[in-house]
Scaffold this motif. Structure first.
Motif, PDB file in Angstrom:
ATOM      1  N   LEU A 124      65.551  -1.995 -26.718  1.00 64.38           N
ATOM      2  CA  LEU A 124      65.999  -0.672 -27.159  1.00 64.38           C
ATOM      3  C   LEU A 124      66.056  -0.603 -28.684  1.00 64.38           C
ATOM      4  N   ALA A 125      66.453  -1.699 -29.327  1.00 64.44           N
ATOM      5  CA  ALA A 125      66.496  -1.738 -30.791  1.00 64.44           C
ATOM      6  C   ALA A 125      65.109  -1.487 -31.382  1.00 64.44           C
ATOM      7  N   ASP A 126      64.095  -2.123 -30.810  1.00 63.37           N
ATOM      8  CA  ASP A 126      62.721  -1.915 -31.281  1.00 63.37           C
ATOM      9  C   ASP A 126      62.307  -0.454 -31.125  1.00 63.37           C
ATOM     10  N   ALA A 127      62.655   0.137 -29.990  1.00 63.95           N
ATOM     11  CA  ALA A 127      62.279   1.531 -29.729  1.00 63.95           C
ATOM     12  C   ALA A 127      63.016   2.491 -30.661  1.00 63.95           C
ATOM     13  N   LEU A 128      64.286   2.223 -30.916  1.00 61.29           N
ATOM     14  CA  LEU A 128      65.052   3.062 -31.847  1.00 61.29           C
ATOM     15  C   LEU A 128      64.509   2.931 -33.264  1.00 61.29           C
ATOM     16  N   TRP A 129      64.154   1.716 -33.645  1.00 66.74           N
ATOM     17  CA  TRP A 129      63.606   1.486 -34.985  1.00 66.74           C
ATOM     18  C   TRP A 129      62.296   2.267 -35.168  1.00 66.74           C
TER      19      TRP A 129
ATOM     20  N   MET B  42      78.619  12.556 -25.721  1.00 70.81           N
ATOM     21  CA  MET B  42      77.809  11.951 -24.671  1.00 70.81           C
ATOM     22  C   MET B  42      78.127  10.462 -24.559  1.00 70.81           C
ATOM     23  N   GLU B  43      78.411  10.008 -23.351  1.00 65.12           N
ATOM     24  CA  GLU B  43      78.736   8.613 -23.115  1.00 65.12           C
ATOM     25  C   GLU B  43      77.451   7.785 -22.984  1.00 65.12           C
ATOM     26  N   LEU B  44      77.409   6.690 -23.715  1.00 68.16           N
ATOM     27  CA  LEU B  44      76.255   5.804 -23.622  1.00 68.16           C
ATOM     28  C   LEU B  44      76.611   4.550 -22.825  1.00 68.16           C
ATOM     29  N   THR B  45      75.600   3.947 -22.221  1.00 70.21           N
ATOM     30  CA  THR B  45      75.762   2.708 -21.460  1.00 70.21           C
ATOM     31  C   THR B  45      74.625   1.765 -21.833  1.00 70.21           C
ATOM     32  N   PRO B  46      74.664   0.504 -21.416  1.00 70.64           N
ATOM     33  CA  PRO B  46      73.549  -0.407 -21.700  1.00 70.64           C
ATOM     34  C   PRO B  46      72.218   0.061 -21.128  1.00 70.64           C
ATOM     35  N   GLN B  47      72.242   1.005 -20.203  1.00 67.77           N
ATOM     36  CA  GLN B  47      71.005   1.528 -19.611  1.00 67.77           C
ATOM     37  C   GLN B  47      70.493   2.790 -20.308  1.00 67.77           C
ATOM     38  N   SER B  48      71.167   3.214 -21.364  1.00 69.62           N
ATOM     39  CA  SER B  48      70.784   4.456 -22.056  1.00 69.62           C
ATOM     40  C   SER B  48      69.409   4.333 -22.694  1.00 69.62           C
ATOM     41  N   SER B  49      68.739   5.476 -22.811  1.00 72.33           N
ATOM     42  CA  SER B  49      67.397   5.534 -23.394  1.00 72.33           C
ATOM     43  C   SER B  49      67.463   5.932 -24.864  1.00 72.33           C
ATOM     44  N   VAL B  50      66.311   5.887 -25.511  1.00 75.33           N
ATOM     45  CA  VAL B  50      66.221   6.347 -26.901  1.00 75.33           C
ATOM     46  C   VAL B  50      66.679   7.788 -27.000  1.00 75.33           C
ATOM     47  N   ARG B  51      66.230   8.617 -26.065  1.00 75.91           N
ATOM     48  CA  ARG B  51      66.610  10.034 -26.098  1.00 75.91           C
ATOM     49  C   ARG B  51      68.117  10.206 -25.939  1.00 75.91           C
ATOM     50  N   ASP B  52      68.728   9.382 -25.104  1.00 75.39           N
ATOM     51  CA  ASP B  52      70.182   9.442 -24.943  1.00 75.39           C
ATOM     52  C   ASP B  52      70.879   9.156 -26.274  1.00 75.39           C
ATOM     53  N   VAL B  53      70.397   8.145 -26.977  1.00 76.81           N
ATOM     54  CA  VAL B  53      70.994   7.787 -28.272  1.00 76.81           C
ATOM     55  C   VAL B  53      70.794   8.925 -29.271  1.00 76.81           C
ATOM     56  N   GLN B  54      69.612   9.510 -29.288  1.00 73.88           N
ATOM     57  CA  GLN B  54      69.337  10.622 -30.195  1.00 73.88           C
ATOM     58  C   GLN B  54      70.279  11.789 -29.928  1.00 73.88           C
ATOM     59  N   LEU B  55      70.490  12.119 -28.662  1.00 73.15           N
ATOM     60  CA  LEU B  55      71.384  13.228 -28.309  1.00 73.15           C
ATOM     61  C   LEU B  55      72.823  12.908 -28.707  1.00 73.15           C
ATOM     62  N   ALA B  56      73.243  11.666 -28.507  1.00 74.19           N
ATOM     63  CA  ALA B  56      74.597  11.266 -28.880  1.00 74.19           C
ATOM     64  C   ALA B  56      74.794  11.370 -30.389  1.00 74.19           C
ATOM     65  N   LEU B  57      73.787  10.984 -31.152  1.00 74.64           N
ATOM     66  CA  LEU B  57      73.865  11.080 -32.614  1.00 74.64           C
ATOM     67  C   LEU B  57      73.884  12.542 -33.061  1.00 74.64           C
ATOM     68  N   GLU B  58      73.113  13.379 -32.381  1.00 76.02           N
ATOM     69  CA  GLU B  58      73.102  14.810 -32.711  1.00 76.02           C
ATOM     70  C   GLU B  58      74.477  15.427 -32.492  1.00 76.02           C
ATOM     71  N   GLU B  59      75.169  14.999 -31.444  1.00 74.84           N
ATOM     72  CA  GLU B  59      76.509  15.516 -31.160  1.00 74.84           C
ATOM     73  C   GLU B  59      77.504  15.120 -32.257  1.00 74.84           C
ATOM     74  N   LEU B  60      77.275  13.980 -32.878  1.00 76.56           N
ATOM     75  CA  LEU B  60      78.192  13.474 -33.904  1.00 76.56           C
ATOM     76  C   LEU B  60      77.816  13.904 -35.319  1.00 76.56           C
ATOM     77  N   GLU B  61      76.707  14.610 -35.450  1.00 80.06           N
ATOM     78  CA  GLU B  61      76.243  15.032 -36.779  1.00 80.06           C
ATOM     79  C   GLU B  61      77.301  15.890 -37.470  1.00 80.06           C
ATOM     80  N   ASP B  62      77.620  15.546 -38.701  1.00 78.78           N
ATOM     81  CA  ASP B  62      78.626  16.257 -39.502  1.00 78.78           C
ATOM     82  C   ASP B  62      78.022  16.579 -40.864  1.00 78.78           C
ATOM     83  N   PRO B  63      77.844  17.865 -41.188  1.00 78.29           N
ATOM     84  CA  PRO B  63      77.236  18.254 -42.474  1.00 78.29           C
ATOM     85  C   PRO B  63      77.961  17.667 -43.686  1.00 78.29           C
ATOM     86  N   LYS B  64      79.285  17.524 -43.595  1.00 75.79           N
ATOM     87  CA  LYS B  64      80.039  16.974 -44.721  1.00 75.79           C
ATOM     88  C   LYS B  64      79.660  15.511 -44.954  1.00 75.79           C
TER      89      LYS B  64
END
Length: 224
Positions: A55-60, A1-23
């Motif tokens: 956005l940093a405050d919201a992510l935190w 998922m591509e993020l931009t300066p206008q991305s939301s907390v949910r966008d960041v969460q989805l992007a992190l979920e896509e990159l999740e690696d069990p190893k």
């Protein structure tokens, strides 16, 4: 998922979920960190977001470690009050989040020394460890603000029985005093030899041992 300066907390969460690696998660959990994203890829996400304190405050506020690491990369250090720094420090309990908080936020503010003194008054060993990490930083950057002899007294009396993370931070301070202060170097070396903290720590080829006498001796040699 591509993020931009206008991305939301949910966008960041989805992007992190896509990159999740069990190893990666398994490896990180061995070090006390509860996230499974490759840090280079996480940094790339943060770079796309650019600096954004709101956005940093919201992510935190999500309490998710991956989100908090992104938050630390996009936050604006100079906007923090000492009260906000203390609040984030209390939240930054896992090793990677604490390390990034200290390096990317606290060390880039003019409130470092004020926060350091606050943290050293805390009863929680994790907060004390943060205070000692900042103390090690000040040994190098602002030694005139410190009583180095008193620090050595405290290290000599308390480091051996301190919890792991606090012990590591105190040991770092001990080594930095020995490296940076020629007059106190013999005492720093003697304390390290006497306590033997991290003497048996496994060290990869090409790396300097964290055992203070070896660390001090090697770094002094390199500086010379």
């Amino acid at each position: 998922m591509e993020l931009t300066p206008q991305s939301s907390v949910r966008d960041v969460q989805l992007a992190l979920e896509e990159l999740e690696d069990p190893k990666h998660r398994t490896i990180n959990e061995k070090h006390g960190d509860d996230f499974g994203v490759n840090l280079s890829k996480l940094r790339a996400l943060a770079k796309a977001l650019k600096s954004n304190q709101e956005l940093a405050d919201a992510l935190w506020a999500t309490s998710d470690t991956g989100c908090r690491l992104v938050a630390l990369l996009i936050a604006k250090p100079r906007t923090f009050s000492v009260e906000q720094l203390q609040a984030w420090s209390k939240d930054a309990t896992t090793p990677k989040v604490q390390a990034w908080f200290l390096n990317y936020i606290v060390k880039k503010t003019k409130l470092l020394e004020e926060l350091r003194l606050v943290l050293l008054e805390q009863g929680d060993p994790v907060q004390l460890a943060a205070g000692w990490e900042l103390t090690a930083h000040q040994v190098v950057k602002a030694p005139e603000l410190l009583d180095l002899e008193q620090l050595l007294d405290t290290i000599e009396a308390q480091m051996l029985t301190a919890p792991d993370r606090l012990q590591w931070a105190m040991n770092t301070t001990l080594a930095q005093i020995g490296i940076e202060n020629e007059a106190l170097r013999p005492r720093a070396l003697a304390i390290g030899e006497s306590l033997q903290v991290l003497a048996d720590y496994p060290t990869s080829a090409g790396c300097v041992s964290p055992f203070a006498p070896i660390w001090i001796t090697e770094m002094v040699k390199r500086k010379a």
